[in-house]
Design a protein around this motif. Structure first.
Motif, mmCIF file in Angstrom:
data_model
loop_
_atom_site.group_PDB
_atom_site.id
_atom_site.type_symbol
_atom_site.label_atom_id
_atom_site.label_comp_id
_atom_site.label_asym_id
_atom_site.label_seq_id
_atom_site.Cartn_x
_atom_site.Cartn_y
_atom_site.Cartn_z
ATOM 1 N N SER A 211 15.909 32.416 -41.283
ATOM 2 C CA SER A 211 15.932 32.100 -42.823
ATOM 3 C C SER A 211 14.385 32.549 -43.249
ATOM 4 O O SER A 211 13.314 32.201 -42.280
ATOM 5 N N ARG A 212 14.264 32.948 -44.353
ATOM 6 C CA ARG A 212 13.048 32.758 -45.189
ATOM 7 C C ARG A 212 12.733 31.299 -45.605
ATOM 8 O O ARG A 212 13.448 30.918 -46.043
ATOM 9 N N ARG A 213 11.377 31.251 -45.625
ATOM 10 C CA ARG A 213 11.103 29.839 -46.149
ATOM 11 C C ARG A 213 11.432 29.897 -47.710
ATOM 12 O O ARG A 213 10.892 30.786 -48.405
ATOM 13 N N PRO A 214 11.888 28.572 -48.173
ATOM 14 C CA PRO A 214 12.319 28.612 -49.582
ATOM 15 C C PRO A 214 11.247 28.886 -50.525
ATOM 16 O O PRO A 214 11.383 29.448 -51.375
ATOM 17 N N SER A 215 10.006 28.477 -50.281
ATOM 18 C CA SER A 215 8.669 28.768 -50.993
ATOM 19 C C SER A 215 8.580 30.212 -51.285
ATOM 20 O O SER A 215 8.119 30.603 -52.294
ATOM 21 N N ASP A 216 8.651 30.924 -50.075
ATOM 22 C CA ASP A 216 8.353 32.498 -49.995
ATOM 23 C C ASP A 216 9.517 33.119 -51.083
ATOM 24 O O ASP A 216 9.192 33.997 -51.635
ATOM 25 N N VAL A 217 10.653 32.577 -50.826
ATOM 26 C CA VAL A 217 11.594 33.218 -51.782
ATOM 27 C C VAL A 217 11.439 32.978 -53.328
ATOM 28 O O VAL A 217 11.620 33.852 -54.069
ATOM 29 N N LEU A 218 11.124 31.880 -53.512
ATOM 30 C CA LEU A 218 10.784 31.399 -55.009
ATOM 31 C C LEU A 218 9.689 32.179 -55.416
ATOM 32 O O LEU A 218 9.373 32.361 -56.430
ATOM 33 N N ASN A 219 8.615 32.223 -54.496
ATOM 34 C CA ASN A 219 7.426 32.890 -54.988
ATOM 35 C C ASN A 219 7.661 34.377 -55.222
ATOM 36 O O ASN A 219 7.283 34.851 -56.497
#
Ligand code: SF4
Length: 493
Positions: A211-219
């Motif tokens: 998975s990608r980190r949620p903060s990266d997806v959000l960013n």
């Protein structure tokens, strides 16, 4: 470094490849390359290939040959293959296709600029020997994030924030450059797949699930919103598994409302959901979160138990119909698309009839049908009970005909409904195409579209409510409703 070096990216395959192309474009631009749209106007044409099935591989080879034909006419001096087919076949592809001046694998992506420069200078980049990328990450999902830092994961962007940038300091430009002005963009949620479907070679070259980190997806979503994107589509090989390696198998449920809250984002869509991993909480979030569309991309692949077991998959007709009933009890207008393989080894006439029974009851909005073909390295390729090619072709034609009829019927059922449309193209009447967009139940590229009867005041990226007044096959014809906020705003000018 010469100022004027130019590069064009030609993208084949699915939305995951589109994200990878935009990441490659971001890396190249950061290193001084000028991106151009036309391969003819580029020093280097990079073809992002697809290695999924035979037909996709053929299209990729054709695109490479077509780019090669430009050499000597336009500006093009080199043709380079990247993407799934390049990763999957590496050296073998380089040997069999001398027209490609370079074949680069995922491990080359971080140094793409240097690789292209070497090739442009007439140097030789030795293509890789493919390896099973599942072995690059630990078997235990919990240990993968740490190991993932040293594995090339296209579309994940760099794991670390640049020096001096705090994670909370707002949208940081990801390593990505948009290649079109579309109001829709895909965002990688994860890579790889831990499932073992017997017909599928993808995990061997895309690797284990991470998975990608949620903060990266959000960013990245915030950054895309700043670029004018209105709809994001989350992509990976299996979105239902998101978070399992981050210690929270329900991470998608908590991430979706945060993505929908991003300023400027009007629509969040989740692609590829694995039917065996669907859970009530996820269905609830997908059917009740504002701006998250009730859209279910469930690749059932078949519905006859015998065939599904041979595919190493779960379920049967009745369980799949129950799942659809559950979804529709919460969101009656939910969109559902699915893919199916016919002519799988051992598929009997009654298995095929069982699949048709499912299709006749499922009321799917979009259906992809593929005839089985052996993919090297897969378990199914070793099966003994293969069907003759002409039997596979007949079954493909038969089920495709049925699918076409059924998706048209499903579109007809939507006549009279109000749909919210994201406008994606506006052409004047004499250009012939009118105004087109997509409703919530329609994903980009793979599904139907909405043709609006009037384009007054509408521009690309606008959302408009419209009443469905007719159909053209799988597409809907709809009349914009004057009360629709964005429509009135524009029309009133
Ligand atoms: S779920 Fe099955 S079909 Fe899909 S990528 Fe994974 S192995 Fe392939």
């Amino acid at each position: 470094m010469p100022e004027s070096r130019t590069v064009a990216l030609v993208t084949l395959g699915c939305a995951r490849n589109e994200v990878d192309s935009e990441e490659l474009a971001g890396r190249l631009e950061a290193d001084g390359w000028k991106l151009v749209e036309d391969a003819e106007k580029a020093d280097v044409a990079v073809v992002n290939t697809c290695g999924f099935v035979e037909a996709a591989k053929k299209d990729s080879v054709d695109a490479l040959l077509e780019a090669n034909d430009l050499k000597g006419h336009g500006r093009t001096q080199a043709v380079v293959a990247v993407g799934c087919m390049a990763e999957r076949y590496g050296k073998e592809l380089a040997e069999s296709l001398p027209e490609a001046d370079g074949v680069l694998g995922f491990d080359d992506y971080a140094d793409i600029s240097d690789r292209l420069q070497t090739i442009l200078n007439g140097g030789i980049h030795a293509a890789h020997t493919p390896r099973d990328r599942r072995k690059l990450l630990p078997i235990s999902p919990a240990e993968r994030q740490e190991a993932g830092a040293s594995v090339a994961l296209p579309g994940h962007g760099p794991a670390d924030l640049p020096e001096g940038v705090a994670p909370s300091s707002g949208p940081r430009a990801p390593l990505r450059r948009r290649l079109d002005g579309s109001p829709v963009a895909s965002v990688k949620l994860a890579s790889g797949c831990d499932r073992r479907c017997s017909f599928c070679a993808i995990p061997s070259f895309r690797g284990s699930f991470i998975s990608r980190r949620p903060s990266d997806v959000l960013n990245e979503t915030r950054w895309l919103a700043g670029q004018g994107v209105k709809e994001i589509m989350l992509v990976s090989e299996n979105n239902t598994s998101y978070g399992k390696d981050l210690g929270d198998i329900r991470l998608l449920e908590s991430l979706l409302p945060n993505l929908a809250d991003v300023d400027g984002i009007e629509r969040v869509r989740v692609s590829y959901l694995q039917p065996a991993e669907m859970r009530p909480g996820l269905i609830d979030v997908l059917t009740s979160t504002p701006k998250v569309v009730p859209y279910f991309d469930l690749s059932f692949q078949h519905s006859a138990p015998n065939v599904l077991r041979a595919m190493r998959r779960f379920g049967d007709t009745d369980r799949f119909l129950e799942l659809l009933d559950t979804i529709r009890s919460k969101a009656p207008e939910a969109g559902v698309r699915s893919n199916f393989i016919v002519g799988f080894p051992g598929e009997s006439e009654s298995d095929l009839a069982e699949l048709e029974r499912f299709l006749n009851h499922a009321r799917l909005d979009a259906i992809g049908v593929f005839g089985y073909s052996d993919e090297e390295g897969t378990e199914a390729a070793t099966y003994g009970d293969k069907l003759d090619e002409d039997v596979v072709a007949d079954r493909l034609a038969r089920v495709s005909r049925l699918a076409e009829e059924l998706v048209s019927q499903r579109a007809d059922e939507r006549v009279g409904a109000t749909v919210r449309v994201l406008v994606e193209s506006v052409e004047s009447a004499d250009e012939g195409d009118g105004v087109r967009g997509r409703a919530e139940h329609q994903a980009p590229e793979t599904d139907g579209q909405v043709l609006l009867t009037s384009g007054e005041g509408l521009s690309v990226g606008r959302m408009v409510d419209a009443k469905v007044v007719g159909t053209e096959g799988v597409d809907l014809v709809a009349e914009p409703l004057p009360g629709s906020p964005e429509w009135s705003e524009e029309a009133g000018r």
